[in-house]
Design an enzyme around this catalytic site. Structure first.
Site, mmCIF file in Angstrom:
data_model
loop_
_atom_site.group_PDB
_atom_site.id
_atom_site.type_symbol
_atom_site.label_atom_id
_atom_site.label_comp_id
_atom_site.label_asym_id
_atom_site.label_seq_id
_atom_site.Cartn_x
_atom_site.Cartn_y
_atom_site.Cartn_z
ATOM 1 N N ARG A 65 0.721 -1.191 0.024
ATOM 2 C CA ARG A 65 0.196 0.367 0.068
ATOM 3 C C ARG A 65 1.022 1.446 -0.189
ATOM 4 O O ARG A 65 0.153 2.200 0.781
ATOM 5 C CB ARG A 65 -0.895 0.352 1.701
ATOM 6 C CG ARG A 65 -1.584 -1.427 1.003
ATOM 7 C CD ARG A 65 -3.139 -0.699 1.861
ATOM 8 N NE ARG A 65 -4.488 -1.676 1.526
ATOM 9 C CZ ARG A 65 -4.288 -2.734 2.688
ATOM 10 N NH1 ARG A 65 -3.637 -3.091 3.489
ATOM 11 N NH2 ARG A 65 -5.555 -4.028 2.110
ATOM 12 N N LYS B 259 3.265 11.989 -11.302
ATOM 13 C CA LYS B 259 2.361 11.082 -12.010
ATOM 14 C C LYS B 259 3.844 9.363 -11.827
ATOM 15 O O LYS B 259 5.134 9.760 -12.256
ATOM 16 C CB LYS B 259 2.567 11.822 -13.680
ATOM 17 C CG LYS B 259 1.049 12.840 -13.922
ATOM 18 C CD LYS B 259 1.435 12.567 -15.112
ATOM 19 C CE LYS B 259 -0.019 13.959 -14.817
ATOM 20 N NZ LYS B 259 0.053 14.261 -16.629
ATOM 21 N N GLU C 60 11.214 20.592 -23.068
ATOM 22 C CA GLU C 60 10.324 21.351 -21.794
ATOM 23 C C GLU C 60 10.050 22.313 -20.952
ATOM 24 O O GLU C 60 9.309 23.243 -20.374
ATOM 25 C CB GLU C 60 10.259 19.914 -21.348
ATOM 26 C CG GLU C 60 9.436 19.004 -21.443
ATOM 27 C CD GLU C 60 7.973 18.185 -21.959
ATOM 28 O OE1 GLU C 60 7.756 18.865 -21.554
ATOM 29 O OE2 GLU C 60 7.937 17.283 -22.354
ATOM 30 N N LYS D 4 7.433 23.976 -12.575
ATOM 31 C CA LYS D 4 6.390 22.494 -12.926
ATOM 32 C C LYS D 4 5.836 22.892 -11.268
ATOM 33 O O LYS D 4 5.161 22.047 -11.270
ATOM 34 C CB LYS D 4 7.442 21.752 -13.409
ATOM 35 C CG LYS D 4 7.110 20.022 -13.153
ATOM 36 C CD LYS D 4 6.712 19.290 -14.300
ATOM 37 C CE LYS D 4 5.393 18.204 -13.838
ATOM 38 N NZ LYS D 4 5.385 17.042 -14.490
ATOM 39 N N GLU E 46 -4.615 17.030 -11.718
ATOM 40 C CA GLU E 46 -4.582 17.972 -13.359
ATOM 41 C C GLU E 46 -6.630 18.264 -13.215
ATOM 42 O O GLU E 46 -6.600 17.500 -14.851
ATOM 43 C CB GLU E 46 -4.078 16.852 -13.899
ATOM 44 C CG GLU E 46 -3.564 17.411 -15.870
ATOM 45 C CD GLU E 46 -3.386 17.050 -16.743
ATOM 46 O OE1 GLU E 46 -2.257 16.192 -16.255
ATOM 47 O OE2 GLU E 46 -3.529 16.057 -17.322
ATOM 48 N N ARG F 48 -2.829 22.174 -13.838
ATOM 49 C CA ARG F 48 -1.881 21.583 -14.530
ATOM 50 C C ARG F 48 -2.362 21.038 -15.727
ATOM 51 O O ARG F 48 -1.016 20.492 -16.410
ATOM 52 C CB ARG F 48 -2.178 20.111 -13.207
ATOM 53 C CG ARG F 48 -0.940 19.279 -13.433
ATOM 54 C CD ARG F 48 -0.395 18.358 -12.979
ATOM 55 N NE ARG F 48 0.879 17.229 -13.027
ATOM 56 C CZ ARG F 48 1.545 16.063 -12.629
ATOM 57 N NH1 ARG F 48 0.742 16.435 -11.059
ATOM 58 N NH2 ARG F 48 2.301 15.589 -12.721
ATOM 59 N N ASN G 219 0.266 20.945 -20.441
ATOM 60 C CA ASN G 219 0.108 19.657 -21.928
ATOM 61 C C ASN G 219 0.678 20.489 -22.762
ATOM 62 O O ASN G 219 -0.504 20.329 -23.497
ATOM 63 C CB ASN G 219 -1.500 19.427 -21.683
ATOM 64 C CG ASN G 219 -1.448 18.161 -20.437
ATOM 65 O OD1 ASN G 219 -0.478 17.819 -20.465
ATOM 66 N ND2 ASN G 219 -2.739 17.906 -20.303
ATOM 67 N N HIS H 108 1.721 19.409 -26.469
ATOM 68 C CA HIS H 108 1.768 18.170 -25.796
ATOM 69 C C HIS H 108 0.600 17.174 -26.655
ATOM 70 O O HIS H 108 0.563 16.412 -26.821
ATOM 71 C CB HIS H 108 1.422 17.532 -24.758
ATOM 72 C CG HIS H 108 2.784 17.248 -24.539
ATOM 73 N ND1 HIS H 108 3.947 18.719 -23.620
ATOM 74 C CD2 HIS H 108 3.849 16.750 -23.794
ATOM 75 C CE1 HIS H 108 4.439 19.284 -23.244
ATOM 76 N NE2 HIS H 108 4.589 17.325 -23.285
ATOM 77 N N HIS I 120 2.623 14.680 -29.133
ATOM 78 C CA HIS I 120 2.303 13.232 -28.633
ATOM 79 C C HIS I 120 1.710 12.181 -30.081
ATOM 80 O O HIS I 120 1.900 11.372 -30.237
ATOM 81 C CB HIS I 120 0.897 12.865 -27.384
ATOM 82 C CG HIS I 120 2.122 13.005 -26.166
ATOM 83 N ND1 HIS I 120 0.845 13.191 -25.361
ATOM 84 C CD2 HIS I 120 2.446 12.914 -25.932
ATOM 85 C CE1 HIS I 120 1.233 13.061 -24.156
ATOM 86 N NE2 HIS I 120 2.775 13.204 -24.428
ATOM 87 N N HIS J 278 11.307 12.689 -27.043
ATOM 88 C CA HIS J 278 9.806 13.059 -26.982
ATOM 89 C C HIS J 278 9.698 14.731 -27.019
ATOM 90 O O HIS J 278 9.095 15.264 -27.601
ATOM 91 C CB HIS J 278 9.479 12.808 -24.788
ATOM 92 C CG HIS J 278 8.931 13.589 -24.575
ATOM 93 N ND1 HIS J 278 7.019 13.275 -25.130
ATOM 94 C CD2 HIS J 278 8.765 14.256 -23.924
ATOM 95 C CE1 HIS J 278 6.940 14.021 -24.396
ATOM 96 N NE2 HIS J 278 7.171 15.075 -24.041
HETATM 97 N N1 GLY Z 1 4.308 16.165 -18.219
HETATM 98 C C1 GLY Z 1 3.245 16.541 -17.705
HETATM 99 C C2 GLY Z 1 2.562 16.313 -16.405
HETATM 100 O O1 GLY Z 1 3.855 16.000 -15.383
HETATM 101 O O2 GLY Z 1 1.410 17.310 -16.033
#
Ligand code: GLY
Length: 347
Positions: free
Chosen positions: A103, A125, A167, A209, A219, A223, A227, A230, A234, A249
């Site tokens: 957990r 993330k 980025e 960030k 998000e 947040r 993007n 992206h 992407h 990337h």
């Molecule tokens: N890579 C975008 C974020 O961390 O939200």
């Protein structure tokens, strides 16, 4: 946090843990190139180190299971700590494995690429690829600490550095004109890169960030600004992969930034002078992407299937009114996107 004293940062991050409770995840590259530096501070027995194969193709459930099996085999407990020494693939997967194990045990990210330092290793993330979809399974779970040691980046090839820098360009565009000016002014053509300067820009970029993630960790709104670039980026990355010609990337993100800035200019009057400066920066350092007009619909279809979308068939992206002034949840029409793609591929 950026550190120039790796030894001290490692000691602080591990201070609360018994030596026998510390486990380390590396890949075949970081074991060779970065592990010796870590071992100057920490003595981690060989059986507490798991080395996974490098690369996105290994960002799988099988690798995550490997991590769990390793932790169980070596007697890890809820009081254990997992150190992750690697790029974004490893920090995403390791963070996920640690966050589910019993957990949740604590993990510390030690990014070894500029891209991971400025993006994957910050913001909690975690996850892995599933059924051909990037980061399809994952969760939000914050690292106990992230140690960014710029000396690790000095041996990276220039393409890897530029990939991370895209980025940083994005962070500047969503934050302030002052930051954008600094990012665009960095001299990538110098015979010797100015690492001190790059680290200062990196440090502010990580702060941007972290500030955004603190406001909106899961998000829901702010947040989504991360993007920017992206949605198109992407799609270009997946398109290149499907064609058997993968691109880094950050290169895809740089091209996505150009297309989404074009949309920002046409839909929201984003200032032309900044637009032109960013386009020349991207063209000079990332080159021009190639995609014949007959494939534009493939790109659009990829954008329509982006996992950030809320309704089927709708393209969802963040656009900018100005540097640092964003407009979330925009749905450009097919014609508007075609126009932006035309600019990107034929300017
Ligand atoms: N890579 C975008 C974020 O961390 O939200």
């Amino acid at each position: 946090m950026i550190t120039y004293d790796f030894d001290l940062a490692l000691r602080e991050a591990t201070a609360l843990y018994q030596q026998e409770q510390i486990f380390l995840l590396v890949d075949e590259n970081t074991r060779r190139l970065c592990l010796p530096e870590l071992q100057k501070t920490l003595t981690i027995p060989e059986q507490h180190i798991l080395c996974l194969p490098a690369g996105e193709t290994n960002k799988t459930l099988a690798s995550v299971q490997h991590i769990w099996d390793f932790l169980i085999r070596q007697g890890a407990t809820r009081q254990s700590l997992l150190l992750i020494l690697g790029g974004g693939v490893l920090t995403d997967m390791g963070g996920f494995a640690a966050s589910c194990f019993k957990r949740g045990i604590a993990y510390v990210n030690i990014p070894t690429t500029l891209l991971a330092a400025v993006d994957a290793a910050a913001g909690g993330k975690t996850g892995f690829d599933y059924q051909g979809l990037k980061n399809e399974i994952g969760l939000f779970s914050k690292a106990a600490a992230t140690i960014v040691y710029p000396a690790f980046f000095e041996t990276l090839p220039i393409e890897q550095l530029l990939s991370g820098y895209a980025e940083m360009l994005k962070h500047a565009l969503i934050s302030s004109p002052l930051e954008l000016v600094q990012v665009l002014a960095f001299d990538w053509n110098a015979a010797t890169l100015d690492w001190q300067r790059l680290s200062e820009i990196l440090s502010r970029s990580i702060d941007i960030k972290n500030y955004i993630v603190e406001q909106d960790p899961e998000e829901h709104d702010l947040r989504k600004t991360l993007n920017f670039g992206h949605t198109v980026g992407h799609a270009i990355e997946s398109y290149a992969l499907q064609n058997g010609e993968p691109i880094l990337h950050g290169y895809a993100v740089a091209y996505g930034i150009v297309a989404e800035l074009y949309l920002s200019v046409t839909k929201f009057g984003f200032p032309q002078n900044y637009f032109r400066q960013v386009v020349s920066f991207v063209t000079e350092h990332y080159g021009k992407p190639v995609c014949p007009c007959k494939d534009y619909d493939r790109l659009i279809s990829l954008m329509q299937h982006d996992k950030k979308n809320q309704s089927v068939g709708e393209i969802n992206c963040t656009l900018l009114r100005n540097v640092g002034n964003y407009q979330l949840n925009q749905h450009p029409t097919r014609e508007e996107v075609l126009d932006a793609l035309d600019f990107l591929f034929n300017q």
